[in-house]
Scaffold this motif. Structure first.
Motif, mmCIF file in Angstrom:
data_model
loop_
_atom_site.group_PDB
_atom_site.id
_atom_site.type_symbol
_atom_site.label_atom_id
_atom_site.label_comp_id
_atom_site.label_asym_id
_atom_site.label_seq_id
_atom_site.Cartn_x
_atom_site.Cartn_y
_atom_site.Cartn_z
ATOM 1 N N ALA A 273 52.879 -12.384 11.190
ATOM 2 C CA ALA A 273 51.086 -12.747 10.968
ATOM 3 C C ALA A 273 50.519 -11.834 9.792
ATOM 4 O O ALA A 273 50.437 -12.352 8.922
ATOM 5 C CB ALA A 273 50.839 -13.228 11.716
ATOM 6 N N ILE A 274 50.683 -10.915 10.211
ATOM 7 C CA ILE A 274 49.971 -10.106 8.470
ATOM 8 C C ILE A 274 49.942 -9.926 7.862
ATOM 9 O O ILE A 274 49.707 -10.127 6.761
ATOM 10 C CB ILE A 274 49.717 -8.237 9.684
ATOM 11 N N MET A 275 52.040 -10.049 7.649
ATOM 12 C CA MET A 275 52.751 -10.398 6.402
ATOM 13 C C MET A 275 52.409 -11.645 5.596
ATOM 14 O O MET A 275 52.289 -11.519 4.360
ATOM 15 C CB MET A 275 54.262 -10.151 6.823
ATOM 16 N N VAL A 276 52.489 -12.213 6.306
ATOM 17 C CA VAL A 276 52.329 -13.682 5.877
ATOM 18 C C VAL A 276 50.848 -13.708 4.984
ATOM 19 O O VAL A 276 50.804 -14.471 4.263
ATOM 20 C CB VAL A 276 52.793 -14.765 6.558
ATOM 21 N N GLY A 277 49.838 -13.176 6.250
ATOM 22 C CA GLY A 277 48.533 -13.202 5.641
ATOM 23 C C GLY A 277 48.309 -12.819 3.847
ATOM 24 O O GLY A 277 47.739 -12.784 3.332
ATOM 25 N N LEU A 334 55.399 -4.710 -2.702
ATOM 26 C CA LEU A 334 54.198 -3.743 -1.491
ATOM 27 C C LEU A 334 54.752 -4.026 -0.454
ATOM 28 O O LEU A 334 54.261 -3.537 0.652
ATOM 29 C CB LEU A 334 53.428 -5.263 -1.932
ATOM 30 N N THR A 335 54.884 -5.661 -0.662
ATOM 31 C CA THR A 335 55.851 -6.087 0.711
ATOM 32 C C THR A 335 56.674 -5.270 2.096
ATOM 33 O O THR A 335 57.148 -5.058 3.122
ATOM 34 C CB THR A 335 56.268 -7.646 0.894
ATOM 35 N N LEU A 336 57.831 -4.601 0.197
ATOM 36 C CA LEU A 336 58.390 -3.462 1.060
ATOM 37 C C LEU A 336 57.722 -2.317 1.524
ATOM 38 O O LEU A 336 58.319 -1.691 2.386
ATOM 39 C CB LEU A 336 59.703 -2.861 0.206
ATOM 40 N N ILE A 337 56.789 -2.343 0.896
ATOM 41 C CA ILE A 337 56.225 -1.311 1.147
ATOM 42 C C ILE A 337 55.018 -1.136 2.975
ATOM 43 O O ILE A 337 55.804 -0.191 3.786
ATOM 44 C CB ILE A 337 55.187 -0.492 0.686
ATOM 45 N N GLN A 338 54.814 -2.465 2.970
ATOM 46 C CA GLN A 338 53.923 -2.568 4.312
ATOM 47 C C GLN A 338 55.042 -2.611 5.232
ATOM 48 O O GLN A 338 54.982 -2.800 5.969
ATOM 49 C CB GLN A 338 53.333 -4.106 4.048
ATOM 50 N N GLN A 340 57.911 -1.326 5.635
ATOM 51 C CA GLN A 340 58.341 0.041 5.385
ATOM 52 C C GLN A 340 56.675 1.108 6.679
ATOM 53 O O GLN A 340 57.708 0.993 7.900
ATOM 54 C CB GLN A 340 58.465 1.054 4.934
ATOM 55 N N VAL A 341 56.157 0.742 6.356
ATOM 56 C CA VAL A 341 54.908 1.362 7.463
ATOM 57 C C VAL A 341 55.215 0.589 8.748
ATOM 58 O O VAL A 341 54.901 1.329 9.396
ATOM 59 C CB VAL A 341 53.240 0.722 6.813
ATOM 60 N N THR A 342 54.643 -0.396 8.899
ATOM 61 C CA THR A 342 54.403 -1.064 9.988
ATOM 62 C C THR A 342 55.990 -0.925 11.218
ATOM 63 O O THR A 342 55.809 -0.548 12.151
ATOM 64 C CB THR A 342 54.466 -2.536 9.792
ATOM 65 N N HIS A 343 57.057 -1.232 10.523
ATOM 66 C CA HIS A 343 58.049 -0.777 10.788
ATOM 67 C C HIS A 343 58.355 1.504 11.637
ATOM 68 O O HIS A 343 58.947 1.138 13.040
ATOM 69 C CB HIS A 343 59.856 -0.404 10.528
ATOM 70 N N ALA A 344 58.446 1.874 10.321
ATOM 71 C CA ALA A 344 57.579 3.571 10.998
ATOM 72 C C ALA A 344 56.433 3.147 12.331
ATOM 73 O O ALA A 344 57.149 3.662 13.409
ATOM 74 C CB ALA A 344 57.121 4.036 10.079
ATOM 75 N N THR A 345 55.628 2.801 12.368
ATOM 76 C CA THR A 345 55.084 2.760 13.175
ATOM 77 C C THR A 345 55.027 2.133 14.516
ATOM 78 O O THR A 345 55.023 2.469 15.927
ATOM 79 C CB THR A 345 52.632 2.399 13.128
ATOM 80 N N GLU A 346 56.486 0.857 14.400
ATOM 81 C CA GLU A 346 56.819 0.030 15.521
ATOM 82 C C GLU A 346 57.614 1.445 16.735
ATOM 83 O O GLU A 346 57.704 0.998 17.502
ATOM 84 C CB GLU A 346 57.997 -0.842 14.912
ATOM 85 N N ALA A 347 58.364 1.676 15.500
ATOM 86 C CA ALA A 347 59.159 3.217 16.227
ATOM 87 C C ALA A 347 58.711 3.911 16.944
ATOM 88 O O ALA A 347 58.207 5.002 17.393
ATOM 89 C CB ALA A 347 59.919 3.544 15.033
ATOM 90 N N TYR A 348 56.969 4.299 16.272
ATOM 91 C CA TYR A 348 56.392 5.385 17.077
ATOM 92 C C TYR A 348 55.701 5.302 18.688
ATOM 93 O O TYR A 348 55.410 5.079 19.256
ATOM 94 C CB TYR A 348 55.059 5.780 16.041
ATOM 95 N N TYR A 349 54.995 3.486 18.367
ATOM 96 C CA TYR A 349 55.142 2.185 19.694
ATOM 97 C C TYR A 349 56.043 2.719 20.802
ATOM 98 O O TYR A 349 55.946 3.114 21.905
ATOM 99 C CB TYR A 349 54.251 1.789 19.370
ATOM 100 N N ASP A 350 57.177 2.762 20.548
ATOM 101 C CA ASP A 350 58.382 2.340 21.484
ATOM 102 C C ASP A 350 58.891 4.034 21.590
ATOM 103 O O ASP A 350 59.241 4.413 22.620
ATOM 104 C CB ASP A 350 59.350 2.097 20.779
#
Lengths: 350, 300
Positions: A273-277, A334-338, A340-350
């Protein structure tokens, strides 16, 4: 023995061939389902993009509109001239003969606009969704119905309304400030030129943002949070209540429950949703065009509103094409960076 | 126990104060519109913050609904050629319903393939559609204008027809529709279709009779978003349509904004009238919106 193994081998071979044909057949079946959408996108979006890429290298102007790609007779008389990278260079180095055009300022403003809006949309959206999701709440249905209004009313209308409300003389916002003054005996200035003042309210690093930026920000926050609330509500409803009960037994405080259970569990739904937003806000035409018109002095111009003006006001089709390609590339990066960032943090939470 | 109850009560009061504040903020601009629309003076802003001004009247609504739009005439000398509310409404409905119909039919069909079939080019195709989501509709204006100008139906460029406009909007709403619908279809168990196939249904039959009824929330969201984009889009309509006979409500609203003066009461009356259909559609589909937008994201 040898015979049977040979037999099984041929069987295997024909099986593989069958499989291959079957996958081709199934692919054709699948593509048949996609074809209507695919052809439409091909024709309305992809082909124009290719055409745009070509236009970007020409000096396509209003006189070239009679050039018809499907009609060779018009090719010679009306074809635009190839100008190489000139359009791109002029777009990026801000050497267009247009008032207040500055590419770096446009880009910076567009990014700041997007980040600040999405931030408030998400934070407010989640907080309100949490409030609406409280175990006992009187009037929940009424609130839900009212809170969908900013999303349901056409953005165009909302933009006109806020433009009227931010007016200096008798605009609703200035009148409201007057009322606040009356109630509390304060002395806030009630003659604020919300949309015209070029004076930045916050100096230093933020001094490139005129007062009208904050005005449109308020309007667009008002407009954008319900979408995030809806997404967050869906995500919240999917969290099993047992998790909270277990956490309570373990003595977790409300605050801990929020950060250890709620936030991580609504993340997967919020990220798309954030990416679409982000994409929607980056290209939000209505709010800027109808409230500030990019002013004062083009300082609240977005890339899309500038693109529209290049086509509609200046009729510089070639330059507009180059400009749009630059915007697309920026957004892609910008989307690619975003991502990358969100994926990275996702891995951090898992 | 009483302490617990007192706590609950405090919490409820806090929540109510917070939500009432939000309600006030949400309603404020809407009430401002109402207040101007019913103001008898047709001035741009009331001089004081009152919801119902002295001598409030519905005249502006009556004018918007029944009188011809004198700025939108094929021939300004003849009032019969001017647009009326009903004609504008018809155009807007045609574009909006066309966009939602195209989006839901084409979107569901493509999303089904991406969700259910394993085929050559699946990943690439899906990625391609998502990349198109990033393309701002306005970024294609220049080439689309030039191209649609060249395709003619009965002497009229496709660009300046309402169907052409609906098709152009569909291209804007399809990427999100496909992505959202695919996420939703993914959550529908495969076994249901398999059972239908064993009972002798064709693949398409199973899709229409088994999957689609279960995906109503996501379909409703697609219809809703398609309707909204067709109903309110302004940029392409303004660039592409030429003859006032094709104008939509959004364009009529824009054209009321004069260079120097705007008839504000009638302007906001039309704005409020124009808000009614999307708001009603939202309320009608409200129970589907949450699950239609989030089930795919939560489970997939």
């Amino acid at each position: 023995m040898a015979e049977t193994s040979l037999q099984s081998q041929t069987q295997k071979q024909s099986g593989a061939a069958n499989k291959f044909w079957r996958s081709i057949k199934e692919s054709l079946g699948a593509w048949a389902y996609i074809a209507p959408a695919g052809l439409l996108m091909m024709f309305i979006t992809f082909f124009p993009q290719v055409f745009q890429a070509w236009m970007a290298f020409t000096d396509y102007r209003i006189t070239n509109l009679r050039f018809n790609i499907f009609n060779p007779e018009t090719w010679e008389a009306f074809a635009p001239e190839m100008v190489g990278f000139e359009n791109f260079i002029r777009v990026i180095t801000s050497s267009l003969a247009i008032e207040n055009y500055d590419f770096v300022r446009l880009l910076t403003f567009n990014i700041v606009w997007t980040i600040s809006n999405v931030f408030f949309h998400v934070v407010l959206g989640v907080i309100i969704a949490l409030a609406l999701n409280a175990k006992t709440l009187y009037g929940r249905r009424i609130y839900r119905a009212i809170f969908v209004l900013p999303w349901a009313i056409p953005g165009l209308i909302i933009a006109f309304t806020w433009a009227n409300m931010f007016d200096r003389r008798f605009g609703a916002i200035n009148q409201l400030l007057g009322l606040v003054n009356e109630w509390f005996g304060w002395a806030i200035n009630t003659d604020i030129r919300w949309l015209e003042s070029a004076q930045p309210p916050i100096g230093g690093i933020l001094s490139f943002l005129p007062l009208s930026f904050y005005a449109v920000l308020i309007a667009n926050i008002w407009l954008g949070w319900p979408f995030m609330t809806v997404i967050a509500t869906g995500a919240l409803q999917s969290i099993p209540t047992e998790l909270y009960e277990a956490a309570k037994i373990d003595g977790a405080s409300g605050w801990q429950q929020l950060w250890k259970i709620t936030v991580p569990l609504i993340r997967p739904a919020m990220i798309p949703a954030i990416m679409v937003g982000t994409i929607w806000t980056f290209n939000n035409f209505n709010v800027i065009y109808f409230i500030t018109r990019g002013g004062p002095f083009g300082r609240t111009e977005l890339l899309v509103t500038q693109a529209f003006k290049l086509v509609y006001e200046q009729r510089l089709y070639g330059v507009a094409a180059a400009f749009s390609i630059v915007v697309f590339i920026v957004l892609m990066i910008l989307t690619l960076i975003q991502n990358q960032v969100t994926h990275a943090t996702e891995a951090y939470y898992d | 126990m009483t302490k617990h109850k007192a706590n609950e009560l405090l919490k409820q009061i806090g929540l109510q104060i917070f939500l009432l504040t939000i309600t006030a903020i949400v309603l404020f601009p809407i009430l401002w519109m109402v207040s101007i629309a019913i103001d008898p003076r047709n001035i741009d802003k009331p001089l004081e913050l009152v919801l119902i001004p002295d001598g409030a009247t519905l005249r502006a609504f009556k004018q918007v609904l029944t009188e011809p739009y004198t700025q939108l005439c094929a021939n300004p000398a003849e009032p019969e050629t001017c647009m009326t509310f009903l004609k504008l409404l018809g155009n807007s409905l045609m574009v909006a319903l066309g966009t939602s119909l195209f989006s839901v039919v084409l979107g569901a069909s493509a999303a089904y393939a991406f969700s259910r079939f394993k085929f050559i080019g699946r990943e690439t195709g899906l990625l391609g559609f998502i990349a198109l989501l990033m393309l701002p509709a306005t970024a294609t204006i220049a080439p689309l204008y030039v191209l649609l100008n060249q395709i003619k139906f009965g002497g009229e460029p496709l660009r300046s027809t309402l169907v052409g406009l609906a098709v152009a909007y569909t291209s804007g709403s399809l990427p999100f529709a496909i992505w959202n619908l695919k996420g939703y279809f993914d959550t529908v168990p495969k076994e249901l279709e398999e059972a239908a196939l064993i009972d002798g249904a064709t693949v398409t039959g199973a899709f229409i009779r088994v999957i689609l009824p279960l995906a109503v929330p996501a379909l409703a969201v697609t219809v809703l978003l398609g309707f909204m984009s067709g109903w309110t889009e302004f940029v392409m309509a303004w660039l592409f349509l030429e003859s006032p006979e094709k104008f939509t409500l959004a364009m009529a609203l824009r054209s009321m904004q004069g260079q120097f003066t705007t008839p504000w009461s009638t302007f906001f009356a039309l704005a409020l009238v124009m808000s009614v259909p999307p708001v009603l559609l939202f309320f009608a589909l409200q129970r589907y919106i949450v699950s239609g937008l989030t089930v795919g994201g939560v489970k997939g």
